[in-house]
Design a protein around this motif. Structure first.
Motif, PDB file in Angstrom:
ATOM      1  N   SER A  75       0.680  -1.184   0.197  1.00  0.00           N
ATOM      2  CA  SER A  75      -0.003   0.294   0.047  1.00  0.00           C
ATOM      3  C   SER A  75       0.778   1.254  -0.094  1.00  0.00           C
ATOM      4  CB  SER A  75      -0.793   0.039   1.267  1.00  0.00           C
ATOM      5  OG  SER A  75      -1.553   1.186   1.489  1.00  0.00           O
ATOM      6  N   GLU A  76       0.648   1.995  -1.077  1.00  0.00           N
ATOM      7  CA  GLU A  76       1.565   3.448  -1.118  1.00  0.00           C
ATOM      8  C   GLU A  76       1.288   4.024   0.257  1.00  0.00           C
ATOM      9  OE1 GLU A  76       1.888   7.272  -4.012  1.00  0.00           O
ATOM     10  OE2 GLU A  76       1.142   5.113  -4.856  1.00  0.00           O
ATOM     11  N   ALA A  77      -0.205   4.106   0.569  1.00  0.00           N
ATOM     12  CA  ALA A  77      -0.540   5.179   1.708  1.00  0.00           C
ATOM     13  C   ALA A  77       0.338   4.692   3.072  1.00  0.00           C
ATOM     14  CB  ALA A  77      -1.983   5.320   1.864  1.00  0.00           C
ATOM     15  N   GLU A  78       0.059   3.279   3.175  1.00  0.00           N
ATOM     16  CA  GLU A  78       0.863   2.980   4.387  1.00  0.00           C
ATOM     17  C   GLU A  78       2.139   2.963   4.310  1.00  0.00           C
ATOM     18  OE1 GLU A  78       0.096  -1.340   6.748  1.00  0.00           O
ATOM     19  OE2 GLU A  78      -0.101  -1.434   4.649  1.00  0.00           O
ATOM     20  N   GLU A  81       2.995   6.415   5.298  1.00  0.00           N
ATOM     21  CA  GLU A  81       2.962   6.709   6.647  1.00  0.00           C
ATOM     22  C   GLU A  81       4.098   6.154   7.398  1.00  0.00           C
ATOM     23  OE1 GLU A  81       0.083   4.886  10.170  1.00  0.00           O
ATOM     24  OE2 GLU A  81      -0.907   5.144   8.159  1.00  0.00           O
ATOM     25  N   TRP A  82       4.607   4.932   6.999  1.00  0.00           N
ATOM     26  CA  TRP A  82       5.858   4.234   7.741  1.00  0.00           C
ATOM     27  C   TRP A  82       6.967   5.246   7.479  1.00  0.00           C
ATOM     28  CZ3 TRP A  82      10.621   2.545   6.159  1.00  0.00           C
ATOM     29  CH2 TRP A  82      11.277   1.611   7.041  1.00  0.00           C
ATOM     30  N   GLU A  83       7.342   5.904   6.204  1.00  0.00           N
ATOM     31  CA  GLU A  83       8.395   6.694   6.000  1.00  0.00           C
ATOM     32  C   GLU A  83       8.414   7.759   6.807  1.00  0.00           C
ATOM     33  OE1 GLU A  83       7.623   7.162   1.920  1.00  0.00           O
ATOM     34  OE2 GLU A  83       8.892   5.276   1.340  1.00  0.00           O
ATOM     35  N   ARG A  84       7.121   8.588   6.842  1.00  0.00           N
ATOM     36  CA  ARG A  84       7.100   9.686   7.935  1.00  0.00           C
ATOM     37  C   ARG A  84       7.497   9.403   9.276  1.00  0.00           C
ATOM     38  NH1 ARG A  84       4.367  13.874   5.611  1.00  0.00           N
ATOM     39  NH2 ARG A  84       3.514  13.499   3.498  1.00  0.00           N
TER      40      ARG A  84
END
Length: 113
Positions: A75-78, A81-84
């Motif tokens: 998931s791109e959104a997930e 979020e993890w990168e942030r």
């Protein structure tokens, strides 16, 4: 390209296979160690190699979350979020190093810089 250890690649393959079997769920480190029959050190080495292989071959990246443990993220959104969260953690570590170690060192020895 850095020289690769065939042993680390074997650990990475074991971990990748184990994670594929539980997609979309993940595995805690202890469960991953047990399923792959690897030590903590071997599992860490395999995860590091697997991350390199995922980046090199365009596979979904392996990430860790408190809820799922280690898992393959599609998931791109997930992933964003993890990168942030990862960047925020690293910035906190840098801030603590500067304010908790370097700052007091400078106060004690201002000519050491």
């Amino acid at each position: 390209m850095a020289k690769r250890s065939p042993t680390a690649e074997r650990y990475a393959d074991l971990i990748r296979t184990a994670l594929f079997e539980v997609v979309p769920a993940g595995m805690t480190l202890n469960r991953l160690m047990g399923v792959c029959e690897l030590s903590r050190w071997q599992t860490g080495r395999g995860l590091a190699m697997l991350r390199d292989l995922c980046a090199e071959r365009g596979w979904p990246p392996v990430i860790w979350s408190r809820d799922l443990g280690y898992y393959l993220c599609a998931s791109e959104a997930e992933l964003e979020e993890w990168e942030r969260a990862w960047i925020s953690e690293k910035l906190t570590q840098f801030r603590r190093m500067i304010t908790g170690t370097i700052g007091p060192h400078l106060a004690l020895s201002p000519k050491s810089v």
